[in-house]
Design a protein around this motif. Structure first.
Motif, PDB file in Angstrom:
ATOM      1  N   HIS A  90      -4.639  -2.030  -1.854  1.00 37.00           N
ATOM      2  CA  HIS A  90      -3.838  -1.377  -2.892  1.00 37.00           C
ATOM      3  C   HIS A  90      -2.360  -1.749  -2.828  1.00 37.00           C
ATOM      4  O   HIS A  90      -1.586  -1.339  -3.698  1.00 37.00           O
ATOM      5  CB  HIS A  90      -3.978   0.146  -2.782  1.00 37.00           C
ATOM      6  CG  HIS A  90      -5.315   0.662  -3.223  1.00 37.00           C
ATOM      7  ND1 HIS A  90      -6.425   0.641  -2.410  1.00 37.00           N
ATOM      8  CD2 HIS A  90      -5.730   1.199  -4.401  1.00 37.00           C
ATOM      9  CE1 HIS A  90      -7.456   1.158  -3.057  1.00 37.00           C
ATOM     10  NE2 HIS A  90      -7.065   1.497  -4.258  1.00 37.00           N
ATOM     11  N   TYR A  91      -1.957  -2.535  -1.796  1.00 40.33           N
ATOM     12  CA  TYR A  91      -0.544  -2.838  -1.613  1.00 40.33           C
ATOM     13  C   TYR A  91      -0.278  -4.335  -1.502  1.00 40.33           C
ATOM     14  O   TYR A  91       0.724  -4.758  -0.943  1.00 40.33           O
ATOM     15  CB  TYR A  91      -0.018  -2.069  -0.375  1.00 40.33           C
ATOM     16  CG  TYR A  91      -0.282  -0.598  -0.580  1.00 40.33           C
ATOM     17  CD1 TYR A  91       0.553   0.160  -1.392  1.00 40.33           C
ATOM     18  CD2 TYR A  91      -1.412   0.009  -0.035  1.00 40.33           C
ATOM     19  CE1 TYR A  91       0.280   1.498  -1.644  1.00 40.33           C
ATOM     20  CE2 TYR A  91      -1.687   1.347  -0.288  1.00 40.33           C
ATOM     21  CZ  TYR A  91      -0.840   2.079  -1.090  1.00 40.33           C
ATOM     22  OH  TYR A  91      -1.115   3.401  -1.359  1.00 40.33           O
ATOM     23  N   ALA A  96      -1.787  -4.435  -7.493  1.00 38.09           N
ATOM     24  CA  ALA A  96      -1.451  -3.448  -6.469  1.00 38.09           C
ATOM     25  C   ALA A  96      -0.858  -2.185  -7.083  1.00 38.09           C
ATOM     26  O   ALA A  96      -0.161  -2.230  -8.104  1.00 38.09           O
ATOM     27  CB  ALA A  96      -0.459  -4.041  -5.471  1.00 38.09           C
ATOM     28  N   ARG A  99       3.234  -3.149  -4.789  1.00 37.83           N
ATOM     29  CA  ARG A  99       3.065  -4.457  -4.136  1.00 37.83           C
ATOM     30  C   ARG A  99       4.053  -4.603  -2.979  1.00 37.83           C
ATOM     31  O   ARG A  99       5.245  -4.831  -3.196  1.00 37.83           O
ATOM     32  CB  ARG A  99       3.225  -5.601  -5.132  1.00 37.83           C
ATOM     33  CG  ARG A  99       2.803  -6.934  -4.525  1.00 37.83           C
ATOM     34  CD  ARG A  99       2.533  -7.993  -5.570  1.00 37.83           C
ATOM     35  NE  ARG A  99       1.884  -9.166  -4.980  1.00 37.83           N
ATOM     36  CZ  ARG A  99       1.455 -10.207  -5.677  1.00 37.83           C
ATOM     37  NH1 ARG A  99       1.600 -10.225  -7.001  1.00 37.83           N
ATOM     38  NH2 ARG A  99       0.873 -11.221  -5.074  1.00 37.83           N
ATOM     39  N   ALA A 105      -4.831  -9.885  -2.467  1.00 41.07           N
ATOM     40  CA  ALA A 105      -5.324  -8.546  -2.148  1.00 41.07           C
ATOM     41  C   ALA A 105      -6.627  -8.569  -1.354  1.00 41.07           C
ATOM     42  O   ALA A 105      -6.989  -7.583  -0.723  1.00 41.07           O
ATOM     43  CB  ALA A 105      -5.532  -7.753  -3.444  1.00 41.07           C
TER      44      ALA A 105
END
Length: 433
Positions: A90-91, A96, A99, A105
């Protein structure tokens, strides 16, 4: 190169604490780790080496919590399916939520290459597993158990208390019955020993908790490595402040536990409970893993009469901040498993550095273990600075009373390193390797 000692500002009296020099450094916005180019190079290199196996850890922790669940013989729980290797962090990546890392990802390319070839070459996955030519998930599980065991006594968040609530028990009961719907023998055992099954689900909730925590930390460390390669960090405080900013940016990330059984999602801990990354995962992780953990089997006697282990959990002091890395470097002890995982992904500049010191390749796991210890003192410094920023006053506050409150907070934090086992004294010396 040695960092020039930082002196008190003169606005408030000097500290009488034995770690006064470290406290002045913290008051100046620095880290417990001295600001030298060598320290910066070491910690960033080890963050990169840690991030790659961590990319496996978080994916497999979630896989076990969500899919393996209560499998009574989970022999293949470390055999991560493609679905979880392709699971989007998710980051990181274009989609994201926030991000942090500019990379992809999905699972890191170096991780995928190692999973395919290991140290021995391209072989069936089962051979790599049995030969232990793989990522050591046993380390991740040891961290999870430390969080589970110390959860009742850490003073952060409400996650652990919720595991004893009637609501949690009802949610777990639905998932357990759904999982064993077509297994009357296991349903019968559940009816006879409900607490045994419930405790297993509680443990799985901590699998999810730690997986969601590390899902954030992996892209943080990847991004720090990229920034360093680009010349973006000028010193250790820059690296620490990147972590502080990351803590605040991601503090509200939901912590939850969902189980997926025959295509249906069972919300054992729903996102709607409002449990957050900072208070339910990050702070408990630092307390349980960096500070406390537990004596490793074979190193201390658990016999009460021997008095080698503290009576109170809050007095445990066996985490990386206290570890004597030399005897810890023994086969089967969790930190050694982590050192072995990190060894496969060391950047070239860190390998060259280790080859020049101590016994070179012969003791490289010990050297990188001590580097890891340095790096975790920097992470702990970021947590301390973030707590100060959230609970107290700015470092440049003109009010002397406010600065004294900050001083008292820093001194209380340093009190935890007065024990002779603490390595805070050692990391001040560049020759500690």
């Amino acid at each position: 190169m040695v960092q020039t000692p930082i002196k008190p500002t003169g606005i408030i009296p000097p500290s009488n604490h034995q770690f006064a020099e470290v406290i002045y450094r913290l008051e100046a916005g620095g880290s417990m780790l001295p600001d030298t180019p060598e320290n910066l190079m070491q910690i960033i290199g080890i963050y990169k080496a840690y991030a790659v196996p961590m990319d496996f850890y978080w994916r497999d922790l979630l896989y076990i919590a969500e899919r393996v669940f209560l499998d009574p013989l989970p022999f293949f729980k470390y055999f991560l399916p493609k679905e979880y290797l392709d699971l989007h962090n998710h980051y990181a990546g274009d989609d994201a939520d926030l991000r942090i890392w500019r990379g992809e990802a999905t699972a890191h390319p170096e991780l995928l290459e190692f999973m395919e070839k290991g140290k021995t070459g391209k072989l069936p996955k089962l051979f790599h597993h049995l030969w232990h030519d793989r990522i050591n998930m046993e380390f991740a599980e040891a961290c999870m158990r430390a969080m589970l065991w110390h959860g009742r006594d850490m003073g952060w968040g409400k996650f652990d208390a919720y595991l004893d609530s009637e609501e949690y028990k009802a949610n777990a009961d639905k998932a357990i019955k759904a999982y064993f719907k077509h297994n009357p023998a296991m349903l019968g055992l559940y009816k006879l020993f409900p607490d045994m099954f419930l405790e297993q689900v509680r443990q799985l909730s901590y699998y999810s908790n730690l997986g969601l925590f590390w899902e954030v930390m992996a892209p943080v460390f990847f991004e720090m490595s990229d920034i360093y390669d680009e010349g973006g960090f000028k010193g250790v405080p820059d690296a620490m402040n990147f972590l502080v900013n990351g803590i605040f940016a991601i503090a509200g990330r939901p912590i939850y536990h969902h189980a997926y059984i025959r295509g249906e999602c069972y919300e054992i801990i729903p996102k709607s409970k409002g449990f957050t990354w900072l208070y339910e995962a990050a702070l408990p992780y630092v307390e349980a893993v960096f500070y406390r953990t537990a004596p490793f089997r074979g190193t201390k006697s658990y016999n009460a009469q021997a008095k080698q282990v503290p009576d109170e959990q809050k007095d445990f002091h066996y985490g990386i901040l206290y570890a004597d890395v030399f005897p810890v470097g023994t086969a089967g002890i969790p930190p050694t498993l982590l050192m072995d995982d990190m060894y496969h992904f060391l950047p070239d500049y860190l390998i060259e550095y280790y080859q020049k010191h101590c016994r070179g390749e012969q003791d490289i796991l010990i050297q990188l273990g001590i580097t890891f210890q340095r790096s975790m003192y920097n992470v702990t410094s970021a947590v301390i600075q973030a707590l100060r920023q959230a609970l107290l006053y700015p470092l440049d506050d003109p009010n002397p009373q406010h600065l004294l409150k900050n001083r008292q907070f820093f001194e209380q934090q340093m009190d935890r390193f007065v024990r002779p086992e603490a390595r805070l004294r050692d990391i001040q010396n560049q020759e500690y390797r």
